[in-house]
Design an enzyme around this catalytic site. Structure first.
Site, mmCIF file in Angstrom:
data_model
loop_
_atom_site.group_PDB
_atom_site.id
_atom_site.type_symbol
_atom_site.label_atom_id
_atom_site.label_comp_id
_atom_site.label_asym_id
_atom_site.label_seq_id
_atom_site.Cartn_x
_atom_site.Cartn_y
_atom_site.Cartn_z
ATOM 1 C CG ASP A 55 45.962 39.353 13.066
ATOM 2 O OD1 ASP A 55 45.998 39.687 14.517
ATOM 3 O OD2 ASP A 55 44.937 39.077 12.762
ATOM 4 C CG HIS A 56 46.311 36.332 16.060
ATOM 5 N ND1 HIS A 56 45.937 36.091 17.404
ATOM 6 C CD2 HIS A 56 45.122 36.805 15.610
ATOM 7 C CE1 HIS A 56 44.879 36.595 17.593
ATOM 8 N NE2 HIS A 56 44.401 36.941 16.419
ATOM 9 C CD GLU A 60 44.329 38.185 22.195
ATOM 10 O OE1 GLU A 60 44.480 38.079 20.984
ATOM 11 O OE2 GLU A 60 43.368 37.138 22.578
ATOM 12 C CG HIS A 68 39.596 34.785 16.689
ATOM 13 N ND1 HIS A 68 40.142 34.539 17.905
ATOM 14 C CD2 HIS A 68 40.325 35.927 16.182
ATOM 15 C CE1 HIS A 68 41.137 35.378 18.026
ATOM 16 N NE2 HIS A 68 41.261 36.183 16.994
ATOM 17 N N GLY A 69 35.737 34.291 14.409
ATOM 18 C CA GLY A 69 34.705 33.155 13.479
ATOM 19 C C GLY A 69 33.378 33.637 13.897
ATOM 20 N N GLY A 112 37.798 39.421 16.633
ATOM 21 C CA GLY A 112 36.427 38.825 16.664
ATOM 22 C C GLY A 112 35.444 39.686 16.352
ATOM 23 C CG ASN A 122 42.581 42.524 14.588
ATOM 24 O OD1 ASN A 122 42.889 43.328 14.807
ATOM 25 N ND2 ASN A 122 43.492 41.545 14.435
HETATM 26 ZN ZN LIG Z 1 42.609 37.721 16.196
#
Ligand SMILES: [Zn+2]
Length: 409
Positions: free
Chosen positions: A82-83, A134, A181-182, A210, A231
């Site tokens: 991921d990322h 992305e 995100h978060g 997110g 995700n």
């Molecule tokens: Zn992400």
């Protein structure tokens, strides 16, 4: 052997209108909790390792555990980077057992993002591996997420999405349509119209980062509009943290194991709830029959050398392990010598490839060609080589009940 081809897995989800959860794990509690949930829900699942979390665990130590857990699962599993920040990190993830990679250059401009993504896609596809790119930017808004993903939200535009997918050939696209995100302050507003247009234009599985904090209805609308991978991490970290706090408050035990008690179960319950909401629950059997299994291939050479001393052979082997081991898709290079002095063949190479596609890309790779021409063939005389699939017997001992129960503590 339920590691499956992730491209097939997400295509199945996309075609059948559900989404597979990609859950970031940062410890064995996460790993076991996520898989126990997948077993209970009979759901395909993506075990996801985020490069930004590498400070929480040792990636090279964690991956053998992730792979072992995936292999003994009875539901289909994919292992995803991921990322990923660079081509190097993608190649390393492949080497250590990921079978899907995300490249995230979304903080750069369009041209740079396209260039970096394309380089990762070329390397990954040569290893038989799908890539998630992305476009647009999903920021973080609180705590660690804000530090890791700084900046303002940038929505994915239709024109750029078309050009990006066409130029890079990514298999899945993470889009930015209003999630962060978060944790989000207030209720997230999602741009479904934008998502719908992107989905109609691209017709490939879309990904949402997110996911924490979205309502059930928002998830359903995302999935209706082409989202096949979600995700999910922040909510898992939250329930794990809450569980630790509850243990501390109850003051039952201040030991590490006392504080961590039930963390795995808390994570597992949250994951299972998501799998049921996103429609992946109950799909395991179908996915296992429809998707290609993810199987490694091994390349074996047994050979003799003529008129060379042992030291030179050993130097050649060491150089081979170094050079060949760095070629994308090579998981391991093992060199060996016959135990018996009088063996017909004295030396072996065993090269483990992550996927059959690597047979070709490896042989054509300039580093392999140079090594074979300059160092190996001049020394090696008589030799036999074979590429073979691993055949796993159905009698291998796999105790699914241990995992499915998930309550061994
Ligand atoms: Zn992400």
């Amino acid at each position: 052997m339920p590691l499956v081809n992730m491209k097939d897995m997400l295509q199945h989800a996309y075609d059948h209108g559900y989404a597979v959860g990609a859950f970031d794990l940062v410890s064995l509690d996460f790993l076991e909790g996520i898989l126990a949930a997948a077993e209970r829900a009979r759901a395909p699942v993506i075990l996801s390792l985020a490069e930004s979390h590498y400070e929480y665990f040792d990636f090279e130590l964690m991956m053998p555990a992730v792979e072992a857990a995936a292999k003994r699962a009875s539901v289909p599993v994919a292992i995803h980077l991921d990322h990923g920040a660079s081509l190097e990190s993608a190649v390393r993830a492949i080497k250590f057992g990921c079978n899907g990679v995300m490249v995230d250059a979304s903080h750069t401009n369009f041209g740079e993002n396209t260039r970096i993504t394309k380089s990762v896609v070329e390397a990954a596809h040569a290893c038989g591996m799908p890539v998630e790119g992305e476009l647009g930017y999903v920021p973080g808004v609180e705590g660690e997420d804000a530090e890791r993903h700084p900046g303002e939200v940038a929505y994915t535009t239709l024109a750029e999405a078309r050009a990006y997918v066409e130029r890079t050939r990514v298999d899945f696209l993470a889009v930015s349509i209003g999630t962060v995100h978060g944790h989000m302050k207030g209720k997230p507003k999602l741009d479904y119209q934008r998502l719908k247009q992107i989905n109609e234009a691209l017709a490939i599985p879309l990904v949402i980062h997110g996911g924490t904090g979205l309502s059930d209805d928002q998830f359903r609308r995302l999935i209706t509009n082409g989202v096949a991978k979600i995700n999910y991490y922040t909510a898992l970290a939250d329930v794990a943290g809450a569980s630790v706090r509850a243990n501390a408050k109850a003051n039952r035990s201040n030991s590490y194991t006392g504080l961590m008690k039930n963390v795995r179960e808390a994570i597992s319950a949250e994951v299972e709830c998501r799998m049921r909401l996103w429609g992946s629950a109950g799909r395991a059997a179908e996915v296992l029959t429809r998707c290609r299994p993810w199987m490694p291939v091994e390349h074996l050479i047994i050979y003799n050398v003529e008129g060379v001393d042992e030291t030179r052979v050993e130097m050649m082997m060491a150089e081979g392990r170094r050079v060949l081991g760095a070629i994308p898709g090579v998981r391991e290079v093992v060199t060996g010598k016959a135990v018996q002095e009088n063996a017909k063949y004295r030396y072996t190479w065993l090269v483990r490839f992550c996927h059959p596609a690597v047979i070709d890309s490896y042989h054509e790779h300039p580093d392999h060609v140079a090594f074979a021409d300059k160092m190996f063939r001049p020394l090696a005389g008589e030799r036999i080589s074979i590429d073979f699939n691993i055949v796993e017997t159905v009698f291998s001992v796999q105790n699914h009940h241990n995992i499915a129960g998930g309550e061994r503590r």
